[in-house]
Design a protein around this motif. Structure first.
Motif, PDB file in Angstrom:
ATOM      1  N   ARG A   1      13.806  80.711 109.520  1.00 26.99           N
ATOM      2  CA  ARG A   1      12.728  81.401 108.817  1.00 26.99           C
ATOM      3  C   ARG A   1      13.248  82.303 107.700  1.00 26.99           C
ATOM      4  O   ARG A   1      12.490  83.050 107.113  1.00 26.99           O
ATOM      5  CB  ARG A   1      11.918  82.232 109.810  1.00 26.99           C
ATOM      6  N   ARG A   2      14.530  82.263 107.429  1.00 22.74           N
ATOM      7  CA  ARG A   2      15.116  83.101 106.391  1.00 22.74           C
ATOM      8  C   ARG A   2      14.518  82.753 105.026  1.00 22.74           C
ATOM      9  O   ARG A   2      14.282  81.611 104.721  1.00 22.74           O
ATOM     10  CB  ARG A   2      16.614  82.871 106.377  1.00 22.74           C
ATOM     11  N   ARG A   3      14.298  83.766 104.212  1.00 22.47           N
ATOM     12  CA  ARG A   3      13.778  83.549 102.862  1.00 22.47           C
ATOM     13  C   ARG A   3      14.805  82.783 102.052  1.00 22.47           C
ATOM     14  O   ARG A   3      15.975  83.091 102.061  1.00 22.47           O
ATOM     15  CB  ARG A   3      13.494  84.896 102.215  1.00 22.47           C
ATOM     16  N   ARG A   4      14.342  81.766 101.348  1.00 27.03           N
ATOM     17  CA  ARG A   4      15.234  80.904 100.587  1.00 27.03           C
ATOM     18  C   ARG A   4      14.773  80.794  99.145  1.00 27.03           C
ATOM     19  O   ARG A   4      13.605  80.954  98.834  1.00 27.03           O
ATOM     20  CB  ARG A   4      15.228  79.500 101.174  1.00 27.03           C
ATOM     21  N   THR A   5      15.726  80.467  98.289  1.00 27.90           N
ATOM     22  CA  THR A   5      15.427  80.065  96.925  1.00 27.90           C
ATOM     23  C   THR A   5      16.232  78.810  96.642  1.00 27.90           C
ATOM     24  O   THR A   5      17.220  78.539  97.321  1.00 27.90           O
ATOM     25  CB  THR A   5      15.804  81.151  95.891  1.00 27.90           C
ATOM     26  N   LEU A   6      15.832  78.055  95.662  1.00 30.36           N
ATOM     27  CA  LEU A   6      16.526  76.825  95.297  1.00 30.36           C
ATOM     28  C   LEU A   6      16.987  76.932  93.854  1.00 30.36           C
ATOM     29  O   LEU A   6      16.168  77.039  92.946  1.00 30.36           O
ATOM     30  CB  LEU A   6      15.590  75.625  95.442  1.00 30.36           C
ATOM     31  N   ALA A   7      18.299  76.951  93.648  1.00 25.02           N
ATOM     32  CA  ALA A   7      18.856  76.972  92.293  1.00 25.02           C
ATOM     33  C   ALA A   7      19.203  75.541  91.905  1.00 25.02           C
ATOM     34  O   ALA A   7      19.780  74.800  92.691  1.00 25.02           O
ATOM     35  CB  ALA A   7      20.099  77.845  92.249  1.00 25.02           C
ATOM     36  N   ALA A   8      18.826  75.156  90.695  1.00 23.87           N
ATOM     37  CA  ALA A   8      19.089  73.794  90.242  1.00 23.87           C
ATOM     38  C   ALA A   8      19.188  73.770  88.725  1.00 23.87           C
ATOM     39  O   ALA A   8      18.815  74.725  88.042  1.00 23.87           O
ATOM     40  CB  ALA A   8      17.979  72.862  90.717  1.00 23.87           C
ATOM     41  N   ASP A   9      19.677  72.644  88.196  1.00 21.10           N
ATOM     42  CA  ASP A   9      19.837  72.532  86.749  1.00 21.10           C
ATOM     43  C   ASP A   9      18.546  72.065  86.076  1.00 21.10           C
ATOM     44  O   ASP A   9      17.512  71.902  86.714  1.00 21.10           O
ATOM     45  CB  ASP A   9      21.016  71.631  86.403  1.00 21.10           C
ATOM     46  N   LYS A  10      18.623  71.825  84.782  1.00 15.03           N
ATOM     47  CA  LYS A  10      17.442  71.500  83.982  1.00 15.03           C
ATOM     48  C   LYS A  10      16.740  70.217  84.399  1.00 15.03           C
ATOM     49  O   LYS A  10      15.549  70.044  84.147  1.00 15.03           O
ATOM     50  CB  LYS A  10      17.831  71.376  82.510  1.00 15.03           C
ATOM     51  N   ALA A  11      17.448  69.313  85.040  1.00 14.76           N
ATOM     52  CA  ALA A  11      16.838  68.042  85.444  1.00 14.76           C
ATOM     53  C   ALA A  11      15.717  68.245  86.471  1.00 14.76           C
ATOM     54  O   ALA A  11      14.868  67.376  86.639  1.00 14.76           O
ATOM     55  CB  ALA A  11      17.893  67.104  86.016  1.00 14.76           C
ATOM     56  N   TYR A  12      15.719  69.379  87.136  1.00 20.94           N
ATOM     57  CA  TYR A  12      14.722  69.661  88.162  1.00 20.94           C
ATOM     58  C   TYR A  12      13.510  70.407  87.611  1.00 20.94           C
ATOM     59  O   TYR A  12      12.595  70.719  88.345  1.00 20.94           O
ATOM     60  CB  TYR A  12      15.363  70.476  89.295  1.00 20.94           C
TER      61      TYR A  12
ATOM     62  N   VAL B   1       9.750  77.572  99.149  1.00 23.58           N
ATOM     63  CA  VAL B   1      11.056  77.838  98.556  1.00 23.58           C
ATOM     64  C   VAL B   1      10.878  78.028  97.048  1.00 23.58           C
ATOM     65  O   VAL B   1      10.653  77.058  96.328  1.00 23.58           O
ATOM     66  CB  VAL B   1      12.037  76.668  98.825  1.00 23.58           C
ATOM     67  N   PRO B   2      10.962  79.275  96.564  1.00 24.93           N
ATOM     68  CA  PRO B   2      10.826  79.485  95.121  1.00 24.93           C
ATOM     69  C   PRO B   2      11.942  78.773  94.357  1.00 24.93           C
ATOM     70  O   PRO B   2      13.113  78.928  94.688  1.00 24.93           O
ATOM     71  CB  PRO B   2      10.944  81.000  94.958  1.00 24.93           C
ATOM     72  N   PRO B   3      11.602  77.984  93.348  1.00 23.75           N
ATOM     73  CA  PRO B   3      12.632  77.259  92.605  1.00 23.75           C
ATOM     74  C   PRO B   3      13.243  78.113  91.499  1.00 23.75           C
ATOM     75  O   PRO B   3      12.547  78.585  90.615  1.00 23.75           O
ATOM     76  CB  PRO B   3      11.853  76.076  92.014  1.00 23.75           C
ATOM     77  N   HIS B   4      14.545  78.335  91.573  1.00 26.71           N
ATOM     78  CA  HIS B   4      15.279  79.010  90.512  1.00 26.71           C
ATOM     79  C   HIS B   4      15.954  77.916  89.691  1.00 26.71           C
ATOM     80  O   HIS B   4      17.147  77.704  89.763  1.00 26.71           O
ATOM     81  CB  HIS B   4      16.303  79.974  91.086  1.00 26.71           C
ATOM     82  N   VAL B   5      15.156  77.230  88.908  1.00 24.90           N
ATOM     83  CA  VAL B   5      15.597  76.083  88.133  1.00 24.90           C
ATOM     84  C   VAL B   5      15.821  76.524  86.688  1.00 24.90           C
ATOM     85  O   VAL B   5      15.013  77.266  86.140  1.00 24.90           O
ATOM     86  CB  VAL B   5      14.526  74.959  88.193  1.00 24.90           C
TER      87      VAL B   5
END
Length: 150
Positions: free
Chosen positions: A40-51, A65-69
């Motif tokens: 249940r830990r708060r997560r974020t998703l880091a990704a490159d421009k393709a996402y 999951v908030p996207p940090h794209v």
């Protein structure tokens, strides 16, 4: 194509997956791996421009999951808006995202997997997951010395 989900705090691989090459393969694999994560830990998703697509950003947010794209603003409008970029954690996530390349670099150089010696999706997937586990084992002594892992 090999896909990896990395934990930001330690830089360890949490999930690895191999799929057939295709235009949407990276985004579909990311959502598949995110959906399998427990806890249940708060997560974020880091990704490159393709996402940076509206459907991926919406699906990521639907998973909680908030996207940090990285924003792709070349001749189009980014799906990442001010509610994401205004946070300091957004910039930090994009910097830490580059750590993922150390795993792929190790895979190609030290593990000798620049070119796969196996054929078939199941065999390549097994070899890829084994190599990513070994990459984690190589990283662990550095983390333990720094006191990051108890």
């Amino acid at each position: 194509m090999g896909h990896v989900l990395m934990e930001h705090r330690s830089g360890l691989v949490r999930s690895a997956h191999v799929s057939l090459a295709g235009g949407r393969g990276e985004r579909e694999a990311a959502l598949l791996m995110l959906g399998k994560l427990a806890g249940r830990r708060r997560r974020t998703l880091a990704a490159d421009k393709a996402y940076d697509t509206a459907d991926f950003v919406a699906a990521s947010r639907a998973l909680g999951v908030p996207p940090h794209v990285a924003q792709n603003t070349s001749d189009r409008r980014s799906a990442i808006d001010g509610r994401t970029t205004r946070h300091a954690s957004y910039g930090l996530s994009l910097k830490i995202r580059a750590w993922i390349e150390t795993h792929f670099g190790w895979l190609k150089m030290a593990a000798g997997l620049r070119q796969m010696k196996q054929r078939g999706l199941e065999r390549v997937d097994a070899l890829f997951q084994q190599a990513m586990a070994a990459s984690n084992l190589v990283r662990l002594p550095k983390l333990m010395a720094a006191g990051s892992v108890a």
